[in-house]
Scaffold this motif. Sequence first.
Motif, PDB file in Angstrom:
ATOM      1  N   PRO A  32     -36.568 -90.273 -29.194  1.00  0.00           N
ATOM      2  CA  PRO A  32     -37.063 -88.927 -29.521  1.00  0.00           C
ATOM      3  C   PRO A  32     -35.976 -88.015 -30.083  1.00  0.00           C
ATOM      4  N   ALA A  33     -34.753 -88.148 -29.582  1.00  0.00           N
ATOM      5  CA  ALA A  33     -33.659 -87.330 -30.107  1.00  0.00           C
ATOM      6  C   ALA A  33     -33.357 -87.718 -31.552  1.00  0.00           C
ATOM      7  N   GLY A  34     -33.429 -88.999 -31.858  1.00  0.00           N
ATOM      8  CA  GLY A  34     -33.220 -89.449 -33.235  1.00  0.00           C
ATOM      9  C   GLY A  34     -34.306 -88.956 -34.162  1.00  0.00           C
ATOM     10  N   VAL A  35     -35.543 -88.987 -33.699  1.00  0.00           N
ATOM     11  CA  VAL A  35     -36.660 -88.480 -34.511  1.00  0.00           C
ATOM     12  C   VAL A  35     -36.500 -86.979 -34.748  1.00  0.00           C
ATOM     13  N   ALA A  36     -36.091 -86.241 -33.719  1.00  0.00           N
ATOM     14  CA  ALA A  36     -35.874 -84.799 -33.881  1.00  0.00           C
ATOM     15  C   ALA A  36     -34.748 -84.523 -34.870  1.00  0.00           C
ATOM     16  N   ALA A  37     -33.683 -85.310 -34.811  1.00  0.00           N
ATOM     17  CA  ALA A  37     -32.577 -85.133 -35.753  1.00  0.00           C
ATOM     18  C   ALA A  37     -33.011 -85.455 -37.180  1.00  0.00           C
ATOM     19  N   LEU A  38     -33.807 -86.507 -37.349  1.00  0.00           N
ATOM     20  CA  LEU A  38     -34.317 -86.831 -38.684  1.00  0.00           C
ATOM     21  C   LEU A  38     -35.251 -85.747 -39.211  1.00  0.00           C
ATOM     22  N   ALA A  39     -36.072 -85.190 -38.336  1.00  0.00           N
ATOM     23  CA  ALA A  39     -36.960 -84.105 -38.744  1.00  0.00           C
ATOM     24  C   ALA A  39     -36.162 -82.876 -39.160  1.00  0.00           C
ATOM     25  N   ALA A  41     -33.069 -82.890 -40.318  1.00  0.00           N
ATOM     26  CA  ALA A  41     -32.420 -83.207 -41.588  1.00  0.00           C
ATOM     27  C   ALA A  41     -33.405 -83.134 -42.751  1.00  0.00           C
ATOM     28  N   GLY A  42     -34.623 -83.628 -42.533  1.00  0.00           N
ATOM     29  CA  GLY A  42     -35.645 -83.534 -43.569  1.00  0.00           C
ATOM     30  C   GLY A  42     -36.011 -82.097 -43.891  1.00  0.00           C
ATOM     31  N   GLY A  48     -33.853 -76.109 -47.190  1.00  0.00           N
ATOM     32  CA  GLY A  48     -32.522 -75.630 -47.514  1.00  0.00           C
ATOM     33  C   GLY A  48     -31.919 -74.697 -46.480  1.00  0.00           C
ATOM     34  N   GLU A  49     -32.697 -74.231 -45.533  1.00  0.00           N
ATOM     35  CA  GLU A  49     -32.166 -73.371 -44.476  1.00  0.00           C
ATOM     36  C   GLU A  49     -33.082 -73.447 -43.261  1.00  0.00           C
ATOM     37  N   PHE A  50     -32.567 -72.976 -42.147  1.00  0.00           N
ATOM     38  CA  PHE A  50     -33.349 -72.923 -40.926  1.00  0.00           C
ATOM     39  C   PHE A  50     -33.732 -71.475 -40.653  1.00  0.00           C
ATOM     40  N   THR A  51     -35.007 -71.226 -40.515  1.00  0.00           N
ATOM     41  CA  THR A  51     -35.474 -69.896 -40.139  1.00  0.00           C
ATOM     42  C   THR A  51     -35.472 -69.783 -38.618  1.00  0.00           C
ATOM     43  N   THR A  52     -35.648 -68.582 -38.119  1.00  0.00           N
ATOM     44  CA  THR A  52     -35.674 -68.380 -36.668  1.00  0.00           C
ATOM     45  C   THR A  52     -36.792 -69.177 -36.000  1.00  0.00           C
TER      46      THR A  52
END
Length: 70
Positions: A32-39, A41-42, A48-52
């Motif tokens: 699950p941590a790998g899937v969250a990291a891939l999500a 990154a995608g 291009g940025e992370f919103t709040t």
Amino acid sequence: MLLTAVGARRTAAGDPPRPDAPAAAWPRVTAPAGVAALAAAGHLATVGEFTTPAVALGLAVIPPMVLRSC
């Protein structure tokens, strides 16, 4: 980190695995941590940025993963 170092030292010293020990839980925790990291990154690659709200949603994934590993 210290528990990892102790386990690596025991393994390097030739400490045999115990047959009565519980099964390894790492696949259930890391998948699950790998899937969250891939999500994440995608999302970063497409938006291009992370919103709040995106950060809040990403952080909301952590407690269920921790509770599941217990």
